[in-house]
Write an enzyme that holds these catalytic residues in place. Structure first.
Site, PDB file in Angstrom:
ATOM      1  N   GLY A  53       0.902  -1.257   0.051  1.00 12.09           N
ATOM      2  CA  GLY A  53      -0.184  -0.217   0.177  1.00 12.09           C
ATOM      3  C   GLY A  53       0.799   1.436  -0.023  1.00 12.09           C
ATOM      4  O   GLY A  53       1.641   1.632   1.075  1.00 12.09           O
ATOM      5  N   MET A  69       0.395   7.350   3.237  1.00 12.65           N
ATOM      6  CA  MET A  69       0.946   6.621   4.682  1.00 12.65           C
ATOM      7  C   MET A  69       2.095   5.869   4.259  1.00 12.65           C
ATOM      8  O   MET A  69       3.109   5.642   4.762  1.00 12.65           O
ATOM      9  CB  MET A  69      -0.201   6.088   5.507  1.00 12.65           C
ATOM     10  CG  MET A  69      -0.894   6.871   6.116  1.00 12.65           C
ATOM     11  SD  MET A  69      -0.167   8.487   7.027  1.00 12.65           S
ATOM     12  CE  MET A  69      -0.012   7.398   8.433  1.00 12.65           C
ATOM     13  N   THR A  80      -1.745  -1.127  -7.629  1.00 11.35           N
ATOM     14  CA  THR A  80      -1.692  -0.556  -8.907  1.00 11.35           C
ATOM     15  C   THR A  80      -0.396  -0.186  -9.310  1.00 11.35           C
ATOM     16  O   THR A  80       0.420   0.677  -8.360  1.00 11.35           O
ATOM     17  CB  THR A  80      -2.497   0.706  -8.894  1.00 11.35           C
ATOM     18  OG1 THR A  80      -3.705   0.509  -8.548  1.00 11.35           O
ATOM     19  CG2 THR A  80      -2.631   1.513 -10.248  1.00 11.35           C
ATOM     20  N   SER A 108      -0.484   7.369  14.309  1.00 13.10           N
ATOM     21  CA  SER A 108      -0.731   8.493  14.125  1.00 13.10           C
ATOM     22  C   SER A 108       0.206   9.422  13.663  1.00 13.10           C
ATOM     23  O   SER A 108       1.548   9.465  14.058  1.00 13.10           O
ATOM     24  CB  SER A 108      -1.571   9.043  15.289  1.00 13.10           C
ATOM     25  OG  SER A 108      -1.985  10.452  15.300  1.00 13.10           O
ATOM     26  N   LYS A 122      -5.815   3.530  19.353  1.00 15.64           N
ATOM     27  CA  LYS A 122      -5.879   4.395  18.221  1.00 15.64           C
ATOM     28  C   LYS A 122      -7.103   5.126  17.940  1.00 15.64           C
ATOM     29  O   LYS A 122      -7.136   6.338  17.676  1.00 15.64           O
ATOM     30  CB  LYS A 122      -5.140   3.891  16.930  1.00 15.64           C
ATOM     31  CG  LYS A 122      -5.370   4.814  15.748  1.00 15.64           C
ATOM     32  CD  LYS A 122      -4.484   5.905  15.576  1.00 15.64           C
ATOM     33  CE  LYS A 122      -4.545   6.994  14.829  1.00 15.64           C
ATOM     34  NZ  LYS A 122      -4.931   6.875  13.573  1.00 15.64           N
ATOM     35  N   HIS A 150      -7.796   7.561  20.629  1.00  8.63           N
ATOM     36  CA  HIS A 150      -6.759   8.654  20.228  1.00  8.63           C
ATOM     37  C   HIS A 150      -7.542   9.554  19.228  1.00  8.63           C
ATOM     38  O   HIS A 150      -7.799  10.800  19.424  1.00  8.63           O
ATOM     39  CB  HIS A 150      -5.562   8.128  19.590  1.00  8.63           C
ATOM     40  CG  HIS A 150      -4.693   9.236  18.839  1.00  8.63           C
ATOM     41  ND1 HIS A 150      -5.168   9.816  17.514  1.00  8.63           N
ATOM     42  CD2 HIS A 150      -3.599  10.046  19.232  1.00  8.63           C
ATOM     43  CE1 HIS A 150      -4.425  10.640  16.993  1.00  8.63           C
ATOM     44  NE2 HIS A 150      -3.479  10.892  18.171  1.00  8.63           N
ATOM     45  N   ASN A 151      -8.215   9.023  18.205  1.00 12.66           N
ATOM     46  CA  ASN A 151      -9.068   9.688  17.397  1.00 12.66           C
ATOM     47  C   ASN A 151     -10.206  10.322  17.906  1.00 12.66           C
ATOM     48  O   ASN A 151     -10.514  11.441  17.672  1.00 12.66           O
ATOM     49  CB  ASN A 151      -9.288   8.744  16.013  1.00 12.66           C
ATOM     50  CG  ASN A 151      -7.967   8.601  15.115  1.00 12.66           C
ATOM     51  OD1 ASN A 151      -7.228   8.776  15.579  1.00 12.66           O
ATOM     52  ND2 ASN A 151      -8.379   8.032  14.108  1.00 12.66           N
ATOM     53  N   GLU A 170      -9.334  13.165  19.317  1.00 10.19           N
ATOM     54  CA  GLU A 170      -8.821  14.297  18.406  1.00 10.19           C
ATOM     55  C   GLU A 170      -9.979  15.003  17.890  1.00 10.19           C
ATOM     56  O   GLU A 170     -10.193  16.016  17.928  1.00 10.19           O
ATOM     57  CB  GLU A 170      -8.078  13.312  17.370  1.00 10.19           C
ATOM     58  CG  GLU A 170      -7.900  14.195  15.989  1.00 10.19           C
ATOM     59  CD  GLU A 170      -7.564  13.290  14.796  1.00 10.19           C
ATOM     60  OE1 GLU A 170      -6.304  12.426  15.116  1.00 10.19           O
ATOM     61  OE2 GLU A 170      -7.757  13.240  13.999  1.00 10.19           O
ATOM     62  N   HIS A 206     -40.593  -2.006  36.913  1.00 11.70           N
ATOM     63  CA  HIS A 206     -39.060  -2.284  36.728  1.00 11.70           C
ATOM     64  C   HIS A 206     -38.203  -2.545  38.145  1.00 11.70           C
ATOM     65  O   HIS A 206     -37.127  -2.714  38.171  1.00 11.70           O
ATOM     66  CB  HIS A 206     -38.378  -1.360  35.811  1.00 11.70           C
ATOM     67  CG  HIS A 206     -38.707  -1.191  34.488  1.00 11.70           C
ATOM     68  ND1 HIS A 206     -38.812  -2.465  33.742  1.00 11.70           N
ATOM     69  CD2 HIS A 206     -39.384  -0.462  33.876  1.00 11.70           C
ATOM     70  CE1 HIS A 206     -39.151  -2.399  32.383  1.00 11.70           C
ATOM     71  NE2 HIS A 206     -39.691  -0.932  32.592  1.00 11.70           N
TER      72      HIS A 206
END
Ligand SMILES: NC(=O)c1ccc[n+]([C@@H]2O[C@H](COP(=O)([O-])OP(=O)(O)OC[C@H]3O[C@@H](n4cnc5c(N)ncnc54)[C@H](OP(=O)(O)O)[C@@H]3O)[C@@H](O)[C@H]2O)c1
Length: 470
Positions: A11, A15, A36, A130, A184, A187-188, A191, A453
């Site tokens: 890939g 990144m 590709t 990140s 992560k 973390h996001n 963010e 309840h």
């Protein structure tokens, strides 16, 4: 194979290219492959100079190019692409090889892939990375999770390419299973909350205080010198200062106010709901992006919904000091929620995540790097088993001293018709968490009244039911 690739990257979008260069510039031999071939060719032509980067144009060639046991890092689009690449790769691998997914995958997918590959003797790590494009090239924050043995195969490499802070390299083992991708994801989510808080502060300065964009940029620059020192504070100032080359106006003012998202914030909110961890500020940051998307609906509603007073009028520096305090409080509340979520996830999923290490890894390289992280780490280290930062008197003091300012900002914001969802949920969160008694007793009574309840009492043990309506 000697002189073979020490690591392979599949890939070569933003990144993958930058990570490949980062590994290679630290002396590691890197084999690269992209579905590709034109992308691989372009990478070699435009970016690779003397770095030890070896291209492969088929997966077979790629696998042959690597030293054994192989270390392969996938940097492909999150989702089904990861499964497709693994499926194609699997027949070419041998027991003992290591596959790592460095994309923003869902932690449950990571667990599933880990188990599937383990059945073939292939090791798998879910690696949160990140720092965006620049971080990948110059030093990202790296959050690997999976088996400790698998991590040991790449630790020496990750530590070299990671961002370096005064507390060491920003890479550490995050725990078992999907822990790396879970960390992560949190973390996001933080963010998202931080960015939402910054956007609210900008809106307040612009709409309630009538400040020009330049002055708002200057304010963020000043804040970046103090407690709010953070990559995102600095970035806000830089973005606000950028001028559209065509019109000469601040470019930000010409950008459509519809925020996109790729899923990690939503997954964190979903996970918080599933695990029963209240994370309102993290959740509302996702909702605010979703709401922003309904631009034409908002225009239509707004046209028929005038607000009496849009401006606060002349303001003093005191208002900006209050806003700064409010944004700090919002950020602390977001970290508090995120770290509670991590604590609970680690308990439920047996990750064994060391949150002090998480905070250390977030010190540099990543998008939420901020001055506060050192302080937060000290608090977590005082008692690593405490789920709450709020159990710490020092943490509470930081919130308490900022609450009155945050309350004033919310009142002014309301007058000016400025929505502040992240700030208001942060204030609500702190006020709720400090209340030993909440009005949930009335909710319980009503639940019992309409649905039998049952309820508990505070004055005696047991479970009770009352025929309320007789
Ligand atoms: N961009 C960032 O700042 C950032 C930051 C942290 C984490 N991440 C995560 O890192 C990962 C990579 O991000 P990115 O922005 O570099 O790239 P991306 O746009 O998410 O993905 C593009 C890459 O995936 C490949 N790909 C897509 N479908 C494929 C398939 N079915 N089989 C094989 N390859 C396939 C593409 O190959 P082709 O060239 O053949 O299309 C290309 O190399 C993602 O999970 C992303 O969420 C990104």
């Amino acid at each position: 194979m000697r002189n073979g690739g020490e690591i392979g990257i599949i890939g070569l979008a933003v990144m993958g290219q930058n990570l490949a260069l980062n590994f290679a510039r630290h002396g590691f031999r890197v084999c690269v492959y992209n579905r590709t071939p034109e992308r691989t060719e372009g990478f070699l032509r435009d970016r690779v100079r003397d770095e030890p980067i070896i291209p492969a144009y088929t997966l077979e060639e790629f696998v042959r190019c690597l030293e054994r046991p192989r270390r392969i890092l996938l940097m492909v689009q999150a989702g089904s692409a990861v499964d497709q690449v693994i499926e194609a790769l699997l027949p070419l691998l041998e027991p003992g090889d290591l596959v790592m997914d460095g994309g923003n995958s869902h932690y449950a997918d990571t667990e599933r892939r880990m188990q599937n590959l383990a059945a073939h003797g292939i090791r798998f790590l879910g690696v949160g990375i990140s720092g965006g494009e620049k971080g990948a090239l110059l030093g990202p924050s790296i959050m690997p999770g999976g088996s400790a043995e698998a991590y040991a195969m790449v630790e020496h490499m990750f530590i070299r390419i990671a961002a370096q802070s005064e507390e060491g390299p920003c890479c550490a083992y995050m725990g078992r299973g999907g822990a790396g991708h879970y960390v992560k994801m949190v973390h996001n989510a933080i963010e998202y909350a931080f960015m939402q808080g910054i956007a609210e502060a900008y809106d307040f300065m612009k709409t309630a205080l009538g400040m020009p964009v330049e002055a708002i940029a200057e304010t963020f620059e000043r804040w970046n010198e103090g407690a709010l020192n953070a990559f995102l504070t600095e970035l806000a100032a830089r973005v606000l200062r950028y001028r559209d080359p065509e019109s000469g106006d601040p470019l930000v003012e010409r950008i459509m106010d519809r925020a996109e998202q790729k899923g990690t914030g939503r997954w964190a909110a979903q996970s918080a709901l599933e695990l029963g961890v209240p994370a309102p500020t993290l959740t509302v940051a996702v909702i605010a992006r979703t709401l922003s998307y309904f631009k034409t609906d908002r225009e239509r509603i707004g046209a028929g919904f005038p607000w009496p007073d849009q401006r606060l009028g002349p303001f003093s520096e005191g208002v900006l000091a209050d806003l700064e305090a409010a944004l700090n409080l919002m950020l602390l509340a977001a970290f508090s929620q995120g770290l509670w979520l991590l604590h609970e996830a680690s308990r439920v999923y047996s990750y064994g995540t060391d949150r002090a290490e998480v905070l250390r890894v977030w010190r540099a390289g990543c998008i939420i790097r901020a001055r506060w992280l050192g302080f937060l780490r000290e608090i977590v280290r005082e008692d690593p088993e405490d789920p709450h930062l709020l159990f710490s008197a020092r943490f509470r003091a930081e919130l308490q001293q900022r609450l009155p300012a945050a309350g004033r900002v919310l009142r002014w914001a309301f007058e000016a018709g400025v929505p502040m969802p992240a700030l208001s949920t942060a204030v609500d969160y702190v006020l709720s968490m400090r209340r030993s008694r909440l009005p949930a007793n009335l909710i319980q009574a009503q639940r019992d009244a309409f649905g039998a309840h049952t309820y508990e009492r505070i004055d005696r043990p047991g479970v009770f039911h009352t025929e309320w309506l007789d």
